[in-house]
Design an enzyme around this catalytic site. Structure first.
Site, mmCIF file in Angstrom:
data_model
loop_
_atom_site.group_PDB
_atom_site.id
_atom_site.type_symbol
_atom_site.label_atom_id
_atom_site.label_comp_id
_atom_site.label_asym_id
_atom_site.label_seq_id
_atom_site.Cartn_x
_atom_site.Cartn_y
_atom_site.Cartn_z
ATOM 1 N N GLU A 46 0.887 -1.164 0.000
ATOM 2 C CA GLU A 46 0.000 0.000 0.000
ATOM 3 C C GLU A 46 0.923 1.211 0.000
ATOM 4 O O GLU A 46 1.492 1.569 1.034
ATOM 5 C CB GLU A 46 -0.869 -0.013 1.272
ATOM 6 C CG GLU A 46 -1.771 -1.231 1.371
ATOM 7 C CD GLU A 46 -3.081 -1.040 0.618
ATOM 8 O OE1 GLU A 46 -3.546 0.107 0.517
ATOM 9 O OE2 GLU A 46 -3.637 -2.040 0.122
ATOM 10 N N CYS A 101 -2.191 9.074 2.848
ATOM 11 C CA CYS A 101 -1.766 8.590 1.532
ATOM 12 C C CYS A 101 -2.833 8.828 0.474
ATOM 13 O O CYS A 101 -2.558 8.808 -0.713
ATOM 14 C CB CYS A 101 -1.398 7.117 1.595
ATOM 15 S SG CYS A 101 -2.403 6.192 2.740
#
Lengths: 501, 481
Positions: free
Chosen positions: B218, B252
């Site tokens: 990720e 993010c």
């Protein structure tokens, strides 16, 4: 090559350098790959593969290619491994054709976005998972099933809307050349390319940056591919050969068992990643098994399998020498054992008194050799299997369903089949792939489509309805917090949420 | 080699081996065990909410509201969702058979992988460790958790609470810095789950490749936010500001930069200013709802960007070193070559780049790496659809930001440079499972089987070919029966 009309030196040199049709590409695999990759990427970015009509047309072209050139494929596989026509049609051509037909029938359904359960906060929104192509995919085929292992993933990659570069294994030279010739003749020339490259060039090819790499082959080469893919953050599907164990119980239909094992082990002259590699036979069944295997071999290949038209040959000298070496340095030959160097022939061979330390138990076996080890019971077999790396397949033959369940539950492998072998790897509806040392990822049917797709989660909101949204903005207030928490949870039976809101 | 005094004495190798032994004993397999562990995680969160909030505040000056919403609630939701559905997810899925395999059972089993390693990140230090752990437990694995050493208070709390609530035999917390983590990665795991940066991800993939360990990554990236066409500017400004400055931009999936026409930008700027004032008051530094940058080093990096940018700071720009504070900042006239446009910003700085057409915006996005999230604000559904279809990203959200990752039904993950694999809800369960195809045959129908045996006969080939060719829709049969 015709002699030039005008004998000027320049023209003559040019003519000499012009490649003849049928000549294998003179460039290195990586160089050729780099050139076609640019073209494939441009084609992908231009959106050529987006529409289902394009994907369907390519899949249909693939089916036509297989049908129209059936004889050519039969011929090349015969020249490569003396593969009988029956095997080429049933275990190579039909498999790919069925995968393509299955993809054609189901493509629209697979391409549909998936709708997702919403919560109160997203009640007026659209929540979907959309399947997106990845981009340019590299498929590295394998010589054990040169058509299946490059064209079945190709079906999935096309269906998912990618551009593809295939590297058919150069070990089956004639089949690789045929594919290299036919692919541009049937499939779109900008989107799909075939490059011929040696195994040692593969990491260099991978370094060129693909969106997904599909590789089938040995564990050692698989690691090299994974290491190269790590440098470019490329996704990989690895289908790696290993040693597939096969347990034979004292309680089973021994004749059917022997026939099914014989078929699975000795088709393609034992050159298969999914065949049972070794037998763990219950001590009480061993005599019967040997007898039944003898009958099956006789029934299938006659007294001298070398004369049989149903039995193949080893692909090349290297592989032949390796298999011969394994045979001679392991256990005791009970059946077969004959070899013929000129023909690269090894007779269907059964070995007994095999030790775990024998070469045949330490390395992959790509030849018609079946080692048998004796075990006292299923528990010993399970312990033996679990002491080794997770294989592609685990097989178990028994009439006792509880025992079958036990073996299935207590072992781990890419796939499992009871009372038969190989078939579970051919089913279009089941995922086929490895786990642990036998690989990662899976394919076949819609699993192929998924392997080569990115599942993009999409939340489509509107600014018109602000009902819940304002609760989350600063300045933060505790009373808003509980409302937002409530609205964001899914309706759960176990929590007894109030549905009045 | 660990720093914190919980399960400290064993080496990394011993820890991995111990967990592997436990996994092999089969204790994590029964559904009852998995549910007990998941329920214990719920209790962990309920019993310790105050300490969790305190730790998050210590690490990131995270306001309580944000901590509850984006850390605790997200984990609780996923837990409840997983607990409710685990039985269903664990069921084998049956595959259709054809006439010849009617007597057989063909199904796909979900099996645990073994010992998995979960490496968290500092920006959402609780969620990024616990959400993957839910999937790992649900799938029947043992797990080693490596929380980020940068968010120290949360790391310490997790190291204390996890062994207290979850099975000490099956799950372990490993605390350490980059060197210790590198050593840990030399061990063999059955899956590695990593949240963080691209550069570290490459090292992890390399370490994993040697053992043929599958990896879920990720990663971040620059998440573009495209505003185009007819749109409700005020609502868009509010949602954009919320998404960008949540956790002071350290997400993010925060919108990294904005693409819009000059006209839109001019209308947007005063609305952004208004939204900022509504949210954080005239002096954001005084607002209890504005967070702080995680470390001095990260603060330095952001301040450096502000110094080097060739764009014009039109909102904010202030920074206070002692507090690791940076004001919500908007920069315009930013070009592609600007320092702000090179790496993921990961802070409260919003560059606005102008485009002349939707195509220009889409091409700009497509020339760059695929991001983790992509946002489009427009009331014209055609615009949204065009962007959705012509770009690629981990996830997509129109007319909002971040929230697409809060639904456990949606897979959360990247593509290309923003990562591989996904999780949340059932997607997490699937990530940590192996789908094993199983075929249980009987002895019957051998008379059909014999058709495939040598000596090969043309007549048999004809029959088999006819019987096994895929004819109709939904056929899922086997080619050689």
């Amino acid at each position: 090559m015709s002699s030039p009309q005008n004998p000027s030196p320049t023209r003559w040199f040019k003519a000499l350098r012009r490649p003849r049709t049928g000549d294998v590409c003179l460039k290195s695999g990586a160089t050729a790959c780099s050139e076609v990759l640019k073209r494939a990427r441009a084609a992908f970015q231009a959106g050529r593969t987006v529409h289902d009509s394009f994907r369907l047309s390519q899949l249909e072209a693939l089916v036509r290619m297989l049908m129209e050139h059936e004889c050519d494929f039969v011929d090349t596989l015969c020249r490569d491994v003396q593969k009988p026509r029956f095997e080429t049609v049933m275990s190579e051509l039909m498999i790919v054709k069925n995968e393509a037909l299955h993809a054609i029938s189901n493509l629209k359904k697979w391409m549909e976005p998936q709708r997702i359960e919403r919560n109160w906060a997203t009640a007026f929104d659209e929540c979907l998972v959309v399947n997106e192509p990845l981009g340019v995919v590299l498929i590295i085929g394998n010589w054990t099933s040169p058509l299946q292992l490059s064209l079945v993933p190709l079906v999935g990659a096309i269906a998912a809307g990618n551009c593809v570069i295939i590297n058919p294994s150069e070990i089956c030279t004639h089949t690789a050349e045929l594919l290299h010739r036919l692919i541009p003749a049937y499939l779109d020339n900008e989107c799909f390319h075939s490059v011929v490259g040696a195994t040692h060039e593969i990491p260099e090819m991978v370094d060129l940056k693909f969106d997904h790499i599909f590789f089938s082959g040995s564990k050692e080469d698989g690691i090299k591919v994974a290491q190269a893919a790590a440098r470019t953050l490329a996704r990989v599907t690895l289908v790696l050969s290993g040693k597939n164990p096969c347990y034979v119980d004292k309680q089973c239909d021994i004749n059917t068992t022997a026939r099914r094992i014989t078929w699975a082990r000795f088709h393609n002259a034992g050159q298969s990643a999914v065949a049972p590699d070794y037998i763990l036979c219950h001590a009480e069944a061993i005599e019967n098994l040997l007898q039944a295997l003898r009958c099956a071999l006789q029934q299938f290949y006659g007294a001298d399998p070398r004369e049989s038209r149903s039995f193949g040959r080893i692909v090349n000298e290297d592989s032949f020498n390796k298999a011969k070496d394994q045979l001679w340095r392991s256990g005791k030959v009970m059946m077969g054992g004959q070899v013929n160097e000129m023909e690269r022939y090894i007779a269907p061979t059964v070995l007994l008194e095999v030790l775990e330390s024998d070469p045949i138990m330490q390395q992959d076996v790509f030849g018609p050799i079946l080692p048998i080890l004796t075990v006292q019971d299923a528990d010993e077999a399970i312990a033996f299997i679990n002491s080794r790396e997770k294989p592609l397949c685990v097989y178990a033959y028994s009439s006792n369903n509880k025992l079958i369940s036990k073996i299935m539950n207590e072992t781990s492998s890419g796939s499992f089949c009871s009372n038969d072998s190989v078939l579970q790897s051919l089913m279009v509806g089941m995922p086929f792939g490895g786990v642990g040392a036998s690989g990662m990822g899976s394919y076949h049917g819609h699993y192929s489509f998924d392997a080569f797709s990115h599942k993009k989660s999409c939340l489509l909101r509107t600014t018109r309805i602000e009902c819940m949204t304002y609760l989350r903005y600063p300045p933060y207030e505790d009373r808003n917090l509980s409302l937002v928490t409530l609205a964001s949870s899914l309706n759960l039976k176990s929590q007894g949420w109030c549905t009045i809101l | 080699m660990a720093k914190i005094g919980v399960l400290v004495m064993e080496s990394q190798k011993q820890m991995v081996e111990r967990l592997r032994g436990v996994f092999r004993s089969g204790v994590t397999i029964p559904v009852h065990f998995r549910l007990t562990q998941l329920e214990a995680m719920l209790a962990l969160l309920e019993d310790n909410e105050a300490q969790i909030l305190e730790a998050l505040h210590e690490d990131l000056a995270k306001p309580k509201f944000e901590s509850v919403l984006s850390e605790i609630d997200m984990v609780v939701n996923d837990l409840c969702y997983t607990i409710s559905n685990l039985h269903t997810w664990m069921q084998p899925s049956y595959v259709g058979t054809n006439l010849a395999t009617k007597l057989d059972d063909c199904f796909v089993r979900r099996e645990p992988l073994g010992v998995v390693l979960i490496i968290g990140a500092w920006n959402y230090p609780l969620q990024l460790i616990l959400l993957p752990l839910i999937g790992a437990i649900a799938a029947g694995n043992c797990a080693i958790l490596k929380p980020s050493e940068i968010s120290q208070a949360t790391e310490k709390l997790l190291a204390e609470l996890i062994p207290k609530y979850l099975s000490k035999e099956c799950y372990a917390v490993f605390c350490g810095g980059p060197e210790e983590t590198k050593a840990l990665l030399e061990n063999r795991f059955d899956h590695i789950f990593y949240t963080g940066s691209q550069s570290v991800a490459r090292c992890i993939l390399q370490a994993a490749a040697v053992h043929l360990t599958p990896v879920t990554l990720e990663l971040g990236g620059k998440c573009p936010c495209l505003l185009y066409g007819r749109l409700d500017m005020k609502a868009a400004a509010k949602r954009l500001v919320w998404a960008k400055f949540f956790n002071i931009g350290q997400s993010c999936v925060a919108p990294d930069y904005v693409l819009c026409t000059a006209e839109t930008r001019d209308k947007l700027l005063p609305l952004i200013k208004e939204a900022l004032e509504t949210f954080y008051g005239p002096e954001a530094q005084q607002s209890p709802d504005m967070g702080r940058i995680v470390t001095d080093r990260h603060w330095d990096r952001l301040v450096e960007l502000l110094k080097k940018t060739e764009g014009k700071v039109v909102i904010g720009g202030e920074s206070v070193k002692e507090e690791k504070y940076i004001a919500p900042t908007v920069v315009v006239d930013v070009k592609e070559s600007d320092p702000l446009m090179q790496d993921e910003i990961f802070g409260p700085i919003l560059p606005i780049l102008t485009i002349k057409s939707l195509d220009e915006g889409i091409n700009f996005i497509n020339e760059r790496e695929k991001p983790l999230a992509l946002y489009t604000f427009s009331d014209e559904s055609q615009v949204v659809t065009t962007v959705l279809e012509r770009t690629s990203s981990g996830g997509f959200c129109s007319n909002d930001g971040i929230v697409h990752m809060t639904l456990p039904g949606l897979p959360f993950g990247g593509v290309g440079a923003s990562g591989m694999g996904s999780y949340h809800g059932q997607w997490g369960f699937e990530t940590f499972s192996h789908k094993r195809g199983c075929m249980l045959r009987g002895w019957g129908l051998e008379r059909i089987n014999v058709l495939r045996y040598p000596p090969y006969k043309e007549s048999n080939l004809g029959w088999l070919r006819w019987a096994t060719t895929a004819k109709k829709k939904g056929w899922a049969g086997c080619s050689i029966m």
